[in-house]
Design a protein around this motif. Structure first.
Motif, short mmCIF file in Angstrom:
data_model
loop_
_atom_site.label_atom_id
_atom_site.label_comp_id
_atom_site.label_asym_id
_atom_site.label_seq_id
_atom_site.Cartn_x
_atom_site.Cartn_y
_atom_site.Cartn_z
N UNK A 1 0.83 -1.19 0.00
CA UNK A 1 0.00 0.00 0.00
C UNK A 1 0.87 1.24 0.00
N UNK A 2 0.24 2.34 -0.36
CA UNK A 2 0.93 3.62 -0.45
C UNK A 2 0.19 4.64 0.39
N UNK A 3 0.94 5.46 1.08
CA UNK A 3 0.35 6.55 1.86
C UNK A 3 0.88 7.88 1.34
N UNK A 4 -0.02 8.84 1.26
CA UNK A 4 0.35 10.22 0.92
C UNK A 4 0.00 11.08 2.12
N UNK A 5 0.97 11.82 2.60
CA UNK A 5 0.75 12.65 3.78
C UNK A 5 1.06 14.10 3.43
N UNK A 6 0.03 14.94 3.52
CA UNK A 6 0.20 16.37 3.24
C UNK A 6 0.52 17.12 4.52
N UNK A 28 6.57 1.52 -3.46
CA UNK A 28 6.74 2.43 -4.59
C UNK A 28 7.92 2.01 -5.44
N UNK A 29 7.63 1.70 -6.71
CA UNK A 29 8.72 1.49 -7.66
C UNK A 29 9.10 2.84 -8.26
N UNK A 30 8.08 3.56 -8.71
CA UNK A 30 8.26 4.92 -9.19
C UNK A 30 6.91 5.62 -9.17
N UNK A 31 6.93 6.91 -9.40
CA UNK A 31 5.69 7.69 -9.43
C UNK A 31 5.59 8.42 -10.76
N UNK A 32 4.47 8.28 -11.41
CA UNK A 32 4.24 9.01 -12.67
C UNK A 32 3.89 10.46 -12.32
N UNK A 98 0.15 9.10 -9.03
CA UNK A 98 0.00 7.84 -9.78
C UNK A 98 1.25 7.01 -9.49
N UNK A 99 1.07 5.97 -8.70
CA UNK A 99 2.20 5.21 -8.17
C UNK A 99 2.32 3.87 -8.88
N UNK A 100 3.52 3.58 -9.34
CA UNK A 100 3.82 2.27 -9.89
C UNK A 100 4.42 1.41 -8.78
N UNK A 101 3.77 0.28 -8.51
CA UNK A 101 4.26 -0.60 -7.45
C UNK A 101 5.41 -1.48 -7.93
N UNK A 102 5.40 -1.80 -9.22
CA UNK A 102 6.47 -2.63 -9.80
C UNK A 102 6.84 -2.07 -11.17
#
Length: 122
Positions: A1-6, A28-32, A98-102
């Motif tokens: 899972x991914x968390x975004x914290x502002x 997170x592999x990378x983020x678009x 937009x998160x790429x997991x792999x």
């Protein structure tokens, strides 16, 4: 899972400045693309600014020249520098990524932060 914290929201007088931050963590592999949206009371959520993985940016016309989006790729963090704030900028600001997991996950999955409140007093 991914968390975004502002972080970085708050109360500021008209003409003042704030800098919002949003840090992504987790698988997170990378983020678009990364982006900032906002939602004022009684209004729909709207896109304020976005930045691609290549560093190309978009800023909504009504905030162009006052807001700037930037990104720290190493820290998976996006920023929104807001200057010359106006009462109409009052809203909850949300981070989106937009998160790429792999490596095979080419398009990624969209994640949202919980939002940070920006209040601009006149």
């Amino acid at each position: 899972q991914v968390q975004l914290v502002e972080s970085g929201g708050g109360l500021v007088q008209a003409g003042g400045s704030l800098r919002l931050s949003c840090a992504a963590s987790g698988r997170i592999f990378s983020i678009n693309d990364m982006a900032w949206y906002r939602q004022a009371p009684g209004e729909q959520r709207e896109l304020v600014a976005s930045i691609t993985s290549g560093g190309n940016t978009y800023v909504k016309d009504s905030v162009a020249g006052r807001f700037a989006i930037s990104r720290d790729f190493a820290r998976n963090t996006v920023y929104l520098q807001m200057n010359s704030l106006k009462p109409e900028d009052t809203a909850v600001y949300y981070c989106n990524a937009e998160v790429r997991a792999t490596m095979m996950d080419y398009y990624g999955q969209a994640y949202w932060g919980r939002g940070t409140l920006v209040t601009v007093s006149s």
